[in-house]
Design an enzyme around this catalytic site. Structure first.
Site, short mmCIF file in Angstrom:
data_model
loop_
_atom_site.label_atom_id
_atom_site.label_comp_id
_atom_site.label_asym_id
_atom_site.label_seq_id
_atom_site.Cartn_x
_atom_site.Cartn_y
_atom_site.Cartn_z
N GLY A 24 -27.98 -13.18 -11.91
CA GLY A 24 -27.33 -13.61 -13.12
C GLY A 24 -26.25 -12.65 -13.51
N GLY A 25 -25.70 -12.84 -14.71
CA GLY A 25 -24.61 -12.00 -15.15
C GLY A 25 -25.00 -10.57 -15.40
N GLY A 27 -27.93 -9.05 -13.86
CA GLY A 27 -28.76 -8.43 -12.84
C GLY A 27 -29.21 -9.42 -11.79
CB VAL A 29 -34.87 -11.67 -10.13
CG1 VAL A 29 -36.41 -11.61 -10.09
CG2 VAL A 29 -34.39 -11.68 -11.58
CG ASP A 143 -28.60 -15.90 -21.99
OD1 ASP A 143 -27.87 -16.91 -22.19
OD2 ASP A 143 -28.64 -15.30 -20.89
#
Length: 474
Positions: A24-25, A27, A29, A143
């Site tokens: 994602g923006g 980080g 996973v 978010d």
């Protein structure tokens, strides 16, 4: 290790990276193995922004610590991904979380399109439940979107990625006026630069549910500016499907934050909508528990006292072996009721009634024992003595006239009718006198009085007739 993880790398000398699960923006996973506990975990790598190594390291370390702290406050909630650890490896923060096998709601929408209403209600219930817990703890997610909703293979729905969430006590990590979040899911007041509040999470939740119900985002446009403009000005069409669910989503999409329900109110409305759709009754408070009254034990077979609920004495021990034989004749038990009176058989044609001994002796029923009150007895005694006096007076007059021989002038007018009247009066007098006597059987008194009356009537009649014959009245 250097910036950027890779498969096989060891993070914090404990977590071995296996494969990347998503990005994602803020980080990426990774799936990893905790080599100390020998269990699989998920490790989130917080990416450094383009702003200088020293500033980026400090900001991202603070952000990672904050996300771990926020998620740790909610780790016991069934709809929040649990956070286990935070590791700083060579200036890069890593967040160790529960490994959830499944896919995101965004992946589900891309694969199957619109989500059916029952499944959508369950997803909304989970997301609203997680937000209600976060808001109660003073945390704003900031978010909420389909990519941050995990659909686990075991059926759970979890809200994740609290990376940009803020708490009331947090220090600002973004520049003044800077907006963080996904623009097509952001609330209008947040797009204006206002401080994040729980109402903004509710708007983002409404957009997420609308996206899942229709298969497309209601405010997605070709550019960021057009998407932001749609958030301010566009009013989506009412959500198709069950009216109660559409009403909840429509209230969440209100442009005015004051018009949106709280997470708990929306969750309660969603429960009522689900119950109405299923035809079920919403859960009611349980009635008070009434202590059970101890039951009376069953009566054991055989002799012995009957136990009751208050009997605390130990029960007699059971008997063993064959029953003891009994000798002698059985004890005499008198009949509970006297035997019925003997009734002689009836003879004769139908309608003929057998005459009993009592009926023959008392044909008129005068021998029946009747209760005697004071007034009838007094009247009977007075009447009897009056008749007796009258009869004696007439009899005495006739006898004196006969014995003395002085017949008054009226004696010549004696007729047969007068003779009969005087005789009957004498008989009635003696009869009444006998009946007036106290004691004895009424039946015997009747027989005695009638016999004496008849006898006296004959005697008086003979005397008067003889007197009349002597005086020449006849």
């Amino acid at each position: 290790m250097s910036q950027g993880g890779y498969a096989g790398a060891l993070v914090g000398e404990r977590y071995r990276l296996v494969e990347q699960l998503g990005a994602g923006g803020f980080g990426r996973v990774w799936k990893a193995v905790d080599e100390r506990l020998r269990v699989e975990v998920a490790v989130k790598e917080v990416l450094l922004p383009q702003g200088g190594p020293s500033e980026a390291s400090a900001a991202n370390a603070a952000r990672a610590e904050r996300e771990a702290r926020h998620a740790a406050r909610l780790r016991n909630h069934p709809n929040v991904v649990a956070v286990h650890d935070v590791v700083l490896d060579q200036g890069v923060p890593w967040i160790v979380m529960e490994l959830v096998t499944g896919r995101t709601l965004d992946d589900e929408i891309r694969a199957v399109g619109a989500i059916p209403a029952p499944r959508l209600a369950a997803i909304g219930d989970a997301v609203l439940g997680a937000l209600a817990a976060a808001h109660a703890a003073g945390i704003v997610h900031r978010d909420v979107k389909p990519a941050n909703v995990l659909l686990a293979d075991d059926g759970r729905v979890l809200l994740t990625d609290f990376g940009i969430a803020v708490h009331a006590s947090d220090t600002a990590l973004t520049a003044a006026g800077m907006v963080v979040g996904s623009f097509e899911y952001i609330a209008p007041e947040r797009a204006e630069g206002r401080e994040a509040a729980p109402a903004g999470d509710l708007f983002s939740c409404g957009v997420t549910l609308y996206h899942a119900a229709t298969g497309h985002s209601p405010f997605r446009r070709d550019s960021v500016s057009d998407s932001v403009l749609a958030v301010f000005a566009h009013h989506p069409e009412p959500l198709p499907g069950p009216a109660p669910l559409a009403d909840v989503v429509g209230r969440l999409l209100a442009k005015d934050p004051a018009a949106r329900p709280t997470a708990e109110a929306a969750l309660r409305a969603l429960h009522e909508a689900s119950a109405a759709a299923a035809g079920a009754v919403p859960p009611q408070p349980a009635p008070p528990v009434v202590p059970a009254v101890p039951a009376v034990p069953a009566v054991p077979p055989g002799p012995g006292p009957v136990p009751t609920a208050l009997d605390r004495s130990p029960a007699p021990p059971p008997a063993f072996g064959p029953p003891s034989p009994s000798y002698g004749p059985p004890a005499y038990a008198p009949p509970a009721y006297p035997p019925p009176a003997y009734a002689p058989p009836a003879y004769g044609p139908p309608g003929y009634a057998a005459v009993t001994e009592d009926a023959a002796l008392d044909p008129f029923g005068v021998g029946e024992e009747l209760p005697e009150s004071g007034s009838p007895v007094l009247l009977r005694i007075v009447g009897g003595f009056a008749m007796l006096g009258l009869g004696l007076a007439v009899t005495a007059y006739v006898l004196l006239s006969y014995l003395v021989g002085e017949t008054p002038a009226s004696a010549a007018s004696v007729t047969g009718a007068k003779v009969a009247v005087e005789a009957v009066s004498a008989g009635a007098a003696i009869t009444g006198g006998v009946l007036a006597l106290p004691g004895g059987s009424p039946q015997l008194r009747l027989y005695l009085g009638a016999g004496l009356g008849v006898l006296l009537t004959v005697l008086v009649t003979a005397v008067i007739a003889a007197n009349a014959h002597i005086t020449g009245a006849f």
